[in-house]
Design an enzyme around this catalytic site. Structure first.
Site, PDB file in Angstrom:
ATOM      1  N   LYS A   1       0.840  -1.210   0.000  1.00 46.83           N
ATOM      2  CA  LYS A   1       0.000   0.000   0.000  1.00 46.83           C
ATOM      3  C   LYS A   1       0.863   1.244   0.000  1.00 46.83           C
ATOM      4  O   LYS A   1       0.632   2.179  -0.771  1.00 46.83           O
ATOM      5  CB  LYS A   1      -0.906   0.027   1.242  1.00 46.83           C
ATOM      6  CG  LYS A   1      -2.080  -0.923   1.158  1.00 46.83           C
ATOM      7  CD  LYS A   1      -2.734  -1.129   2.525  1.00 46.83           C
ATOM      8  CE  LYS A   1      -3.706  -2.300   2.461  1.00 46.83           C
ATOM      9  NZ  LYS A   1      -4.112  -2.791   3.767  1.00 46.83           N
TER      10      LYS A   1
ATOM     11  N   GLN B   1      -5.219  -1.530   9.701  1.00 45.47           N
ATOM     12  CA  GLN B   1      -5.097  -2.871   9.137  1.00 45.47           C
ATOM     13  C   GLN B   1      -5.765  -3.906  10.049  1.00 45.47           C
ATOM     14  O   GLN B   1      -5.521  -3.930  11.253  1.00 45.47           O
ATOM     15  CB  GLN B   1      -3.606  -3.185   8.957  1.00 45.47           C
ATOM     16  CG  GLN B   1      -3.297  -4.531   8.369  1.00 45.47           C
ATOM     17  CD  GLN B   1      -3.530  -4.623   6.874  1.00 45.47           C
ATOM     18  OE1 GLN B   1      -3.676  -3.626   6.187  1.00 45.47           O
ATOM     19  NE2 GLN B   1      -3.587  -5.836   6.364  1.00 45.47           N
TER      20      GLN B   1
ATOM     21  N   ASP C   1     -11.534   2.621   3.824  1.00 44.90           N
ATOM     22  CA  ASP C   1     -11.939   1.215   3.727  1.00 44.90           C
ATOM     23  C   ASP C   1     -13.448   1.083   3.519  1.00 44.90           C
ATOM     24  O   ASP C   1     -13.933   0.024   3.111  1.00 44.90           O
ATOM     25  CB  ASP C   1     -11.598   0.476   5.034  1.00 44.90           C
ATOM     26  CG  ASP C   1     -10.249  -0.219   5.021  1.00 44.90           C
ATOM     27  OD1 ASP C   1      -9.837  -0.716   3.962  1.00 44.90           O
ATOM     28  OD2 ASP C   1      -9.615  -0.274   6.100  1.00 44.90           O
TER      29      ASP C   1
HETATM   30  N1  LIG Z   1      -8.379  -2.448   7.085  1.00 47.27           N
HETATM   31  C1  LIG Z   1      -8.069  -3.372   6.178  1.00 47.27           C
HETATM   32  N2  LIG Z   1      -8.336  -3.159   4.860  1.00 47.27           N
HETATM   33  C2  LIG Z   1      -8.013  -4.093   3.909  1.00 47.27           C
HETATM   34  O1  LIG Z   1      -8.266  -3.891   2.704  1.00 47.27           O
HETATM   35  C3  LIG Z   1      -7.372  -5.308   4.327  1.00 47.27           C
HETATM   36  C4  LIG Z   1      -7.120  -5.479   5.695  1.00 47.27           C
HETATM   37  N3  LIG Z   1      -7.485  -4.521   6.592  1.00 47.27           N
HETATM   38  N4  LIG Z   1      -6.547  -6.624   6.134  1.00 47.27           N
HETATM   39  C5  LIG Z   1      -6.074  -7.656   5.212  1.00 47.27           C
HETATM   40  C6  LIG Z   1      -6.859  -7.681   3.913  1.00 47.27           C
HETATM   41  C7  LIG Z   1      -6.127  -8.345   2.771  1.00 47.27           C
HETATM   42  N5  LIG Z   1      -5.856  -7.303   1.816  1.00 47.27           N
HETATM   43  C8  LIG Z   1      -5.071  -7.420   0.677  1.00 47.27           C
HETATM   44  C9  LIG Z   1      -4.527  -6.336   0.035  1.00 47.27           C
HETATM   45  C10 LIG Z   1      -3.681  -6.483  -1.047  1.00 47.27           C
HETATM   46  C11 LIG Z   1      -3.349  -7.720  -1.515  1.00 47.27           C
HETATM   47  C12 LIG Z   1      -2.404  -7.847  -2.661  1.00 47.27           C
HETATM   48  O2  LIG Z   1      -1.715  -6.903  -3.012  1.00 47.27           O
HETATM   49  N6  LIG Z   1      -2.304  -9.005  -3.302  1.00 47.27           N
HETATM   50  C13 LIG Z   1      -1.430  -9.226  -4.433  1.00 47.27           C
HETATM   51  C14 LIG Z   1      -0.040  -9.680  -4.047  1.00 47.27           C
HETATM   52  C15 LIG Z   1       0.034 -10.405  -2.722  1.00 47.27           C
HETATM   53  C16 LIG Z   1       1.396 -10.951  -2.338  1.00 47.27           C
HETATM   54  O3  LIG Z   1       2.249 -11.180  -3.213  1.00 47.27           O
HETATM   55  O4  LIG Z   1       1.566 -11.156  -1.134  1.00 47.27           O
HETATM   56  C17 LIG Z   1      -2.091 -10.240  -5.364  1.00 47.27           C
HETATM   57  O5  LIG Z   1      -3.042 -10.918  -4.956  1.00 47.27           O
HETATM   58  O6  LIG Z   1      -1.660 -10.315  -6.514  1.00 47.27           O
HETATM   59  C18 LIG Z   1      -3.908  -8.821  -0.914  1.00 47.27           C
HETATM   60  C19 LIG Z   1      -4.758  -8.676   0.165  1.00 47.27           C
HETATM   61  C20 LIG Z   1      -6.390  -6.139   2.266  1.00 47.27           C
HETATM   62  N7  LIG Z   1      -7.001  -6.279   3.436  1.00 47.27           N
END
Ligand SMILES: Nc1nc(=O)c2c([nH]1)NC[C@@H]1CN(c3ccc(C(=O)N[C@@H](CCC(=O)O)C(=O)O)cc3)C=[N+]21
Ligand SMILES: NC(=O)C1=CN([C@@H]2O[C@H](COP(=O)(O)OP(=O)(O)OC[C@H]3O[C@@H](n4cnc5c(N)ncnc54)[C@H](OP(=O)(O)O)[C@@H]3O)[C@@H](O)[C@H]2O)C=CC1
Ligand SMILES: [Mg+2]
Length: 290
Positions: free
Chosen positions: A53, A97, A120
């Protein structure tokens, strides 16, 4: 016939380029959009997402503030941090988070965020607006899924389709169902108490899986020709002793019969981050009147 592989990374990059242009325009008018991310404890998965992020924010010209608080931070201290950011006019978006350590009430923290800074879209004011079909900050992951669906089906292509959402969390499943309903889908929500989840899923023209169980959705859960959006992010061990990411959908089994399907990684995940930054710009515009 093999399915269309929906390239979330590419769609996210397009969205990020638009966000970058909006940020440049705002900065010329003296507004520098800023996002504060708070991470409590040192969950390794959260650490990766927070780093992603912050990096993406900086790449599009959004100022990012990162607060890393120890796992034993009290709820009162976290609420104080949130309130300080609420009162700081140079900060437009606040993200705490999830998950939080067990001694902290996630609900209390979410409700403490000023609704207009809640990028969010988790605050009850934004949840209520979404449910009523009113303008609001929309949760990033479901908004990203909708955008991917529209790239496959077109702007009006969702109308009348049967969508099945697997999972009913406040952060993914419920807002996803609300957005699909707003797009004129008929919506079924499947959860851990559903009777014959697979049979319900087999009726889906659109399936969105947000469960958190690696490869739970097999070929026998999917109607041939369905569009499958996989929100799940599960880290599993490989035979080589490493780890890799896998979704809630058994991709190799389902892809041959789906019309279109998102991969993990490279599907919904990148869209979540792009949506978060788009929400930060939207919040900055609303707060500054630009
Ligand atoms: N307040 C809050 N808001 C959220 O939006 C939130 C949270 N808490 N807690 C955890 C979950 C999970 N989440 C992700 C964000 C980006 C990827 C992401 O970038 N994924 C990439 C790469 C992942 C990697 O390589 O580790 C992909 O799927 O291609 C995944 C999961 C947001 N979340
Ligand atoms: N790609 C991205 O950007 C994001 C990915 N994620 C990922 O998405 C997944 C879901 O996240 P989240 O919504 O927070 O998870 P939660 O654990 O909060 O919710 C999971 C949901 O799945 C349901 N469920 C559990 N087991 C079954 C089952 N056997 N059959 C049917 N339903 C079941 C639960 O039902 P019940 O309510 O009855 O317990 C619950 O509603 C996770 O893998 C997470 O990492 C999350 C956010 C963003
Ligand atoms: Mg908790």
């Amino acid at each position: 016939m093999s399915a269309i592989r929906i390239d979330g990374k590419a769609v996210a990059d397009t969205l990020l380029a638009e966000v970058g242009q909006d940020v440049a325009g705002l900065r010329q008018q003296g507004v520098h959009p800023a996002l504060a991310v708070i991470l409590v404890g040192d969950d390794p998965a959260s650490d990766v997402y927070v780093r992603n992020k912050v990096q993406r924010a900086e790449a599009v010209g959004i100022r990012s503030l990162e607060y890393r608080l120890p796992a034993n931070t009290s709820e009162a201290a976290l609420l104080e941090r949130v309130q300080a950011l609420n009162g700081d006019a140079s900060v437009h978006g606040i993200l705490v988070q999830m998950p939080l350590p067990a001694h902290i009430s996630e609900a209390s923290v979410i409700q403490a965020i000023a609704p207009h800074k809640d990028v969010d879209g988790f605050h009850r004011e934004n949840v209520g607006s979404l449910s009523l079909g009113q303008e609001s900050l929309v949760p990033c992951t479901p908004a990203g899924c909708m955008r991917l669906l529209r790239t496959v089906l077109g702007e009006d292509g969702l109308k009348g389709l049967h969508a099945v959402v697997v999972g009913r969390s406040n952060i993914v499943g419920k807002p996803m169902a609300a957005l699909l309903l707003q797009a004129d889908c008929s919506v079924t929500v499947v959860h851990s108490r559903s009777r014959d989840a697979a049979a319900l899923c087999r009726q889906a023209d659109i399936m969105v899986a947000a469960v958190g169980r690696p490869a739970m959705i097999g070929a026998d859960w999917v109607k041939p020709g369905a569009i499958v959006i996989d929100v799940g992010i599960n880290r599993i061990a490989t035979p080589e002793g490493k780890t890799r990411l896998i979704g809630d959908v058994d991709y190799p089994a389902v892809a041959p019969l789906a019309h279109a399907i998102t991969p993990v990684p490279g599907g919904v995940g990148p869209m979540t981050i792009a949506g978060l930054l788009a929400n930060t710009v939207k919040a900055a515009r609303q707060q500054t009147g630009h």
